[in-house]
Design an enzyme around this catalytic site. Structure first.
Site, PDB file in Angstrom:
ATOM      1  N   SER A   1       1.102  -1.034  -0.227  1.00 22.35           N
ATOM      2  CA  SER A   1       0.179   0.310  -0.281  1.00 22.35           C
ATOM      3  C   SER A   1       0.558   1.699  -0.338  1.00 22.35           C
ATOM      4  CB  SER A   1      -1.300   0.108   1.262  1.00 22.35           C
ATOM      5  OG  SER A   1      -1.728   1.009   1.144  1.00 22.35           O
TER       6      SER A   1
ATOM      7  N   ASP B   1      -2.718   6.335  -3.293  1.00 21.91           N
ATOM      8  CA  ASP B   1      -1.718   6.327  -2.667  1.00 21.91           C
ATOM      9  C   ASP B   1      -0.811   5.565  -3.385  1.00 21.91           C
ATOM     10  OD1 ASP B   1      -3.606   4.740  -1.754  1.00 21.91           O
ATOM     11  OD2 ASP B   1      -2.860   3.161  -0.261  1.00 21.91           O
TER      12      ASP B   1
ATOM     13  N   ASP C   1      -1.107   2.202  -4.016  1.00 20.74           N
ATOM     14  CA  ASP C   1      -1.732   1.031  -4.488  1.00 20.74           C
ATOM     15  C   ASP C   1      -2.755   1.384  -5.379  1.00 20.74           C
ATOM     16  OD1 ASP C   1      -2.283   0.482  -1.887  1.00 20.74           O
ATOM     17  OD2 ASP C   1      -3.307  -1.398  -2.183  1.00 20.74           O
TER      18      ASP C   1
ATOM     19  N   ASP D   1      -5.748   3.013  -3.403  1.00 20.20           N
ATOM     20  CA  ASP D   1      -6.796   2.003  -3.294  1.00 20.20           C
ATOM     21  C   ASP D   1      -7.107   3.216  -2.089  1.00 20.20           C
ATOM     22  OD1 ASP D   1      -5.355   2.179  -1.288  1.00 20.20           O
ATOM     23  OD2 ASP D   1      -5.986   0.087  -0.920  1.00 20.20           O
TER      24      ASP D   1
ATOM     25  N   LYS E   1     -11.340  -0.787  -2.203  1.00 22.72           N
ATOM     26  CA  LYS E   1     -11.543   0.540  -1.829  1.00 22.72           C
ATOM     27  C   LYS E   1     -10.099   1.230  -3.218  1.00 22.72           C
ATOM     28  CE  LYS E   1      -7.773   0.794   1.789  1.00 22.72           C
ATOM     29  NZ  LYS E   1      -7.483   0.739   3.207  1.00 22.72           N
TER      30      LYS E   1
HETATM   31  C1  G1P Z   1      -5.257   0.403   7.793  1.00 22.84           C
HETATM   32  C2  G1P Z   1      -6.162   1.534   7.986  1.00 22.84           C
HETATM   33  C3  G1P Z   1      -7.458   0.545   7.629  1.00 22.84           C
HETATM   34  C4  G1P Z   1      -7.050  -0.446   5.927  1.00 22.84           C
HETATM   35  C5  G1P Z   1      -5.361  -0.861   6.373  1.00 22.84           C
HETATM   36  C6  G1P Z   1      -5.184  -1.538   4.543  1.00 22.84           C
HETATM   37  O1  G1P Z   1      -4.877  -0.494   8.664  1.00 22.84           O
HETATM   38  O2  G1P Z   1      -6.713   1.612   9.834  1.00 22.84           O
HETATM   39  O3  G1P Z   1      -8.173   1.409   8.197  1.00 22.84           O
HETATM   40  O4  G1P Z   1      -8.407  -0.773   5.821  1.00 22.84           O
HETATM   41  O5  G1P Z   1      -4.532   0.019   6.013  1.00 22.84           O
HETATM   42  O6  G1P Z   1      -5.311   0.358   4.282  1.00 22.84           O
HETATM   43  P1  G1P Z   1      -4.419  -0.759  10.675  1.00 22.84           P
HETATM   44  O7  G1P Z   1      -2.663  -0.159  10.256  1.00 22.84           O
HETATM   45  O8  G1P Z   1      -5.321   0.398  11.096  1.00 22.84           O
HETATM   46  O9  G1P Z   1      -4.598  -1.963  10.845  1.00 22.84           O
HETATM   47 ZN    ZN Z   2      -3.329   1.371  -0.173  1.00 26.12          ZN
END
Ligand code: G1P
Ligand code: ZN
Length: 547
Positions: free
Chosen positions: A113, A277, A279, A281, A380
């Site tokens: 990501s 971002d 990737d 999403d 997303k």
């Molecule tokens: C974080 C975000 C969450 C999202 C995920 C993947 O996860 O808070 O909303 O779905 O990245 O992009 P977290 O690090 O809080 O577990």
């Molecule tokens: Zn991402």
């Protein structure tokens, strides 16, 4: 037949987190590390054999090597057809869409990501299932178990694939189709939005600045915004994907994309400023003079969605339901009430929306972490959100500021902020969570700065579709409709532990709608400090990142 079986030793750290398996590149470079995890997927998800598999990634360092390995292993594990994005490039939402378009049994997405890329950065794998959604927890649990006992993996050891040449190639019995990374995704967006109207808006002088942050969305934004919608040249910045994302941190928020806030506040600000971002999403939305928080963006899009072609009322369209992750502010709940549609509160992580989307109970959903999307795909979708905003601007003829003011005047405003405490020692992070968990029952009924705690518990979720239960999804302290304090441990970090503290405050009186967010949340932040004792228990002076 050059299909061979390699002996291997298991690793014990391949437990997928909130969004797949995410580790430092150096971890992925250990012998057989990637192969083991991939074989665990092939062993557990037996439906892949004889079926189609989609493969792509966000273009970060190690992407091409990993993709060649994944293709060779797909060919070694009896996959009939592999669909790969040209050059190994697929944004996460584009990959999810391709799984649907090709009726594939699944997809392998190589991404970490927004985490920094390059030899010292992060790498990751996500496994998505038929229909395009992320593997549910029950499945990732099985994959993790399989990875702990693995003793051999299979691969086709007879040559590699030209990732840059679109068209068909053969690897043993497996057909490899290299497809244009953007085509199907662009078609999908065209079917949802009024491209003619947006084109006319640009012709009338409408302006956008979209920052692809040297990550995967560059080619997508270039094609759709510039070539198809006629946005002026220069509207897409940092459009060339780089293996190290240009040394940046492609996480579009007020810290890592502060230059976009500065642009929004400048005299020559365009009408819409946006970013995605690593990737593709996530999305960040700003208008001339203001930042739209992700929770507000979700609520404002919900309020206007039925004006957009893909979501007009009718037997197939209309808004069926809305959803947000638990820590996301409750602005969308207010809109759901006004629209008289169901509103779901799910745990953090996109996979929890997928069952509801598949069951047709959801049209639009989002997370506070800059994620928004709809029933058109199962991830997303950063550019989708940008196009949705463009379409709303073009349809209403209003500015982002006018839309926000009207929204808050009608529905009230949820002030919102997230404080991240990164790279904490795991023991310290656990101490914070454990001591708050213990204190929760005694907090109910207590009053802090005019607000009384109506509920204090640990969030758990029963999936309304399949009845599966997810426990331990964050601690919440609720002051009725007025405010919330939430604490949870991140599931995506690759170093130490990350704690996230979320603060939300609701106001609906006309004279309380235009406060600076930090002023509005200052009293709640003090209350949180007293109750959660994050600084005291971690020895930190404050959060590492505030978004
Ligand atoms: C974080 C975000 C969450 C999202 C995920 C993947 O996860 O808070 O909303 O779905 O990245 O992009 P977290 O690090 O809080 O577990
Ligand atoms: Zn991402």
């Amino acid at each position: 037949m050059p299909v061979c079986e390699q002996l291997t030793q298991p690793y014990t750290d391949q437990k997928p987190g909130t969004a797949g398996l995410r580790k430092k590149v150096a971890v992925f470079l250990q012998p057989h590390y990637l192969e083991n995890f991939l074989q665990a997927i092939f062993d557990v998800e037996t439906s892949l054999k004889g079926s189609t598999l989609v493969i792509g990634g966000d273009g970060r360092y190690h992407n091409r090597v990993a993709i060649q390995t994944a293709i060779a292993m797909a060919a070694g594990n009896g996959i009939s057809k592999v669909v790969v994005g040209q050059g190994g490039i697929l944004s996460t939402p584009a990959a999810s869409n391709l799984i649907r378009v090709h009726d594939a049994a699944g997809g392998l997405l190589f991404t970490a990501s927004h985490n920094p890329a390059g030899p010292d950065g992060d790498f990751g794998i996500k496994f998505n299932i038929a229909g395009g959604g992320q593997a549910p927890e029950a499945l990732t649990g099985k994959i993790y178990e399989a990875s702990r006992t693995i003793s051999r993996y299979r691969l086709f050891d007879g040559g590699s694939v030209d990732l840059d040449r679109c068209g068909n190639q053969q690897l043993g019995d497996t057909l490899i189709e290299i497809v244009d990374s953007v085509d199907d995704y662009a078609h999908l967006q065209q079917s949802l939005f009024d491209f003619d109207l947006i084109r006319a808006w640009f012709k009338r002088g409408g302006r956008i600045c979209f920052d692809a942050m040297h990550a995967v969305t560059g080619p997508y934004a270039q094609r759709i915004l510039i070539e198809q919608l006629g946005a002026p040249a220069g509207s897409v910045i940092n459009a060339t994907p780089l293996e190290d994302f240009g040394g940046g941190h492609p996480d579009p928020n007020l810290i890592y994309a502060k230059h976009l806030l500065d642009l929004a506040m400048s005299a020559d600000a365009p009408d819409l400023i946006a970013a995605s971002d690593g990737d593709g999403d996530r999305n960040m939305i700003l208008g001339r003079g203001l930042f739209i928080s992700p929770g507000d963006s979700l609520a404002m899009l919900a309020a206007h969605l039925d004006k957009l072609p893909g979501y007009k009322n009718g037997p197939k369209g209309g808004i069926r339901g809305l959803a947000r992750s638990m820590p996301t502010c409750r602005a969308v709940d207010v809109v759901a009430k006004a629209l008289e549609v169901e509103c779901f509160e799910t745990p953090t992580g996109w996979k929890f929306f997928c069952n509801l989307l598949d069951a047709g109970r959801l049209t639009l959903c989002g997370e506070e972490s800059f994620g928004t999307s709809s029933s058109h795909t199962r991830e997303k979708d950063g550019l989708w959100a940008v196009l949705a905003w463009l379409n709303v601007l073009a349809t209403t003829g209003k500015s982002v500021q006018q839309l926000a003011d009207a929204h808050w005047a009608r529905h009230g405003r949820h002030y919102y902020v997230r404080h991240d405490y990164d790279e904490l020692p795991v023991a310290a992070a656990n101490t914070v969570v454990d001591s708050l968990r213990k204190a929760l029952p005694s907090l109910i009924g207590s009053t802090h700065d005019d607000w009384t705690i109506s509920q204090a518990d640990e969030f758990s979720y029963t999936d309304p579709v399949d009845g599966s239960i997810a426990t331990g999804q964050g601690l919440r302290i609720v002051f009725g409709d007025a405010a919330r304090i939430i604490l949870r441990l991140s599931g995506t970090g690759t170093e130490g532990a990350t704690l996230r503290l979320y603060l939300e405050r609701y106001e609906n009186a006309a004279d309380k709608l235009a406060w600076p967010t930090s002023d509005a949340l200052a009293p709640l932040a003090q209350t949180a400090d007293r109750i959660v004792r994050l600084n005291e228990l971690t020895g930190r002076k404050g959060p590492s990142v505030i978004t």
